[in-house]
Design a protein around this motif. Sequence first.
Motif, short mmCIF file in Angstrom:
data_model
loop_
_atom_site.label_atom_id
_atom_site.label_comp_id
_atom_site.label_asym_id
_atom_site.label_seq_id
_atom_site.Cartn_x
_atom_site.Cartn_y
_atom_site.Cartn_z
N ILE A 194 15.88 -3.51 -50.14
CA ILE A 194 15.83 -3.29 -48.68
C ILE A 194 15.47 -1.84 -48.37
CG2 ILE A 194 17.19 -3.32 -46.56
CD1 ILE A 194 18.86 -5.58 -47.86
N CYS A 195 16.04 -0.90 -49.12
CA CYS A 195 15.75 0.52 -48.92
C CYS A 195 14.27 0.80 -49.19
CB CYS A 195 16.63 1.37 -49.83
SG CYS A 195 16.43 3.16 -49.64
N ALA A 196 13.72 0.24 -50.27
CA ALA A 196 12.31 0.46 -50.61
C ALA A 196 11.39 -0.09 -49.53
CB ALA A 196 12.00 -0.18 -51.96
N VAL A 197 11.72 -1.28 -49.04
CA VAL A 197 10.90 -1.88 -47.98
C VAL A 197 10.95 -1.02 -46.72
CG1 VAL A 197 10.70 -3.86 -46.42
CG2 VAL A 197 11.13 -4.23 -48.86
N ALA A 198 12.12 -0.51 -46.39
CA ALA A 198 12.26 0.34 -45.20
C ALA A 198 11.43 1.62 -45.35
CB ALA A 198 13.73 0.68 -44.98
N SER A 239 15.92 9.38 -41.39
CA SER A 239 16.97 8.52 -40.82
C SER A 239 17.31 7.37 -41.76
CB SER A 239 16.53 7.98 -39.47
OG SER A 239 16.26 9.02 -38.55
N ILE A 240 16.28 6.77 -42.36
CA ILE A 240 16.51 5.69 -43.33
C ILE A 240 17.30 6.23 -44.53
CG2 ILE A 240 15.36 4.16 -44.98
CD1 ILE A 240 13.06 3.96 -42.90
N ALA A 241 16.93 7.42 -44.99
CA ALA A 241 17.64 8.02 -46.12
C ALA A 241 19.11 8.26 -45.78
CB ALA A 241 16.97 9.32 -46.53
N VAL A 242 19.37 8.78 -44.58
CA VAL A 242 20.76 9.04 -44.16
C VAL A 242 21.56 7.74 -44.14
CG1 VAL A 242 22.19 9.65 -42.17
CG2 VAL A 242 20.29 11.13 -42.85
N PHE A 243 20.98 6.68 -43.58
CA PHE A 243 21.68 5.40 -43.50
C PHE A 243 22.04 4.87 -44.88
CE2 PHE A 243 21.48 0.72 -43.52
CZ PHE A 243 22.51 0.44 -42.64
N PHE A 244 21.10 4.89 -45.80
CA PHE A 244 21.36 4.32 -47.12
C PHE A 244 22.21 5.25 -47.99
CE2 PHE A 244 17.98 1.40 -45.93
CZ PHE A 244 18.44 0.22 -46.48
N SER A 302 17.18 21.37 -35.18
CA SER A 302 18.52 21.71 -35.67
C SER A 302 19.34 20.44 -35.91
CB SER A 302 19.24 22.60 -34.65
OG SER A 302 18.59 23.84 -34.50
N LEU A 303 19.22 19.49 -34.97
CA LEU A 303 19.93 18.22 -35.12
C LEU A 303 19.40 17.46 -36.33
CD1 LEU A 303 21.92 16.11 -34.00
CD2 LEU A 303 20.04 15.22 -32.61
N ARG A 304 18.10 17.41 -36.45
CA ARG A 304 17.46 16.66 -37.53
C ARG A 304 17.84 17.22 -38.90
NH1 ARG A 304 10.87 16.27 -37.97
NH2 ARG A 304 10.72 15.69 -40.18
N HIS A 305 17.67 18.51 -39.10
CA HIS A 305 17.95 19.12 -40.40
C HIS A 305 19.46 19.20 -40.65
CE1 HIS A 305 13.80 19.98 -41.07
NE2 HIS A 305 13.71 20.85 -40.08
N GLY A 306 20.22 19.47 -39.59
CA GLY A 306 21.67 19.59 -39.77
C GLY A 306 22.30 18.29 -40.22
N VAL A 307 21.92 17.18 -39.60
CA VAL A 307 22.48 15.87 -39.98
C VAL A 307 22.03 15.48 -41.38
CG1 VAL A 307 22.45 13.41 -39.46
CG2 VAL A 307 22.72 15.07 -37.61
N PHE A 308 20.73 15.64 -41.66
CA PHE A 308 20.22 15.19 -42.95
C PHE A 308 20.86 15.96 -44.11
CE2 PHE A 308 17.43 15.14 -46.59
CZ PHE A 308 17.09 13.81 -46.68
#
Length: 481
Positions: A194-198, A239-244, A302-308
């Motif tokens: 599922i991760c690869a497909v995403a 975002s996909i990376a963060v979720f998985f 800042s939000l993007r890099h901070g969360v990731f």
Amino acid sequence: MHLTVILRVLGVLLMLFSFASLPSAFVSLWYQDHTSEPFFVAFGLTFLAGLLSWFPVRKHKHELRTRDGFLIVVLFWLVLGFAASLPLYLAMDVISFTDAFFEAFSGLTTTGATVIVGLDDLPKSILFYRQQLQWLGGIGIVVLAVAVLPMLGVGGMQLYRAETPGPVKDSKLTPRITETAKALSLIYLWLTIICAVAYKVAGMSVFDAICHAFSTVAIGGYSTHDLSIGYFDSWLIESIAVFFMLLASANFSLHFFAWRKKSIKHYFVDAEFKFFLAVAVLISVIAFLTLAYTGRYEPLASLRHGVFESVSVLTTTGFGTESFSTWPLLLPILLFSSAVMGGCAGSTAGGMKVSRVLLIIKQGYREIKRLIHPQGVFPIKLGKKPVSDKVVQAVWGFFSVYTLVYIVIMMLLMASGLDFETSWSAAGASLNNLGPGLGTVADNYKYINDFSKWVLCLAMLLGRLEIFTLLVVLTPMFWRR
């Protein structure tokens, strides 16, 4: 101790592991990068070594004891570590055996610390092999953490199983350990697919999508590019990376029961997972506010890099979009320290595990209440079920040994000539199976000395086996009849 049975098991493991070289050989043939021969040679040598170990003792079938189990688990990582380094050593003329072992062992333990630079110029076969090592190491970690180590009386899942309420806490999710391993493997495989497909839908090539799915679900952090996830410069991929990463850091028994019961309610009633998510949110908010306040990036960036980066380091994955070691104020230390906790017990993440940290916090708060009310009785609970003082003492024992091991490893690194910042962070990054550190090892481990690399390999093994499994084997009492 049945050494013949142990040798038979290790022989079988080597023969099975030898086939791990073949996919990379076929990748080489597909992309015509002319590196297939080393992988075929490694396959033959590893299979032969396994066959020679297994054949003389193939008829010895004694029941394994607990002591045998400890030794098999330790030798499992050491033997496969040497076998895994063979293809890298043969395929890369410029790499030493120490570097080949370090890279392979870092992959198998899902640490993600690398000594290889210039990833964008490497043959596809070698890139695939590195990612595949992390994926194989990840499934080995899940099976050991959930099904094997609790049977030996060690590991975070042992405490978690014994003292946490609900139907998801048992040392064996199904009546037989083989069925447990099969169920966990299927869940692990489907998460990877599922991760690869995403990733592919989000814009990665098929090759990159498969490779990064391997390291994401394994919480490994290896990438096919020097810039890691930052190479793609895509908020959707991040975002996909963060979720998985969050999903893979959860206890895999939660995934098992979500699949079996067709319900996700277990995630929301599990005290460990809820605390883990709360910490992830808190650190992400601090990182975002600090980056925005100091003007390092624009607010959205800042939000993007901070969360990731917060999720990547907390889960001990080690992917990067930016180098957090250069961030302002408290962020480098805050993020790095969060990896000490790591993910949940029974996950592919490293660190001390959330359940232990949660119990330490609860015990500290109980001591404060006891000072105010000396005669009061204040039970510690995970969820709604009290935790025995014996379990709390075991957690404090683990924390004490963890701290002592951390200090010893750091002192050995400093004795080898590394500066304090590099030694402190390299010891923590390896012991917590994080990968990137601070100082000299912020980007890679290529430029530290060979002695330090072997010390860090020991730290990776200690961290992956949750310290006690290896220390038990090193005690004289273990070898006495």
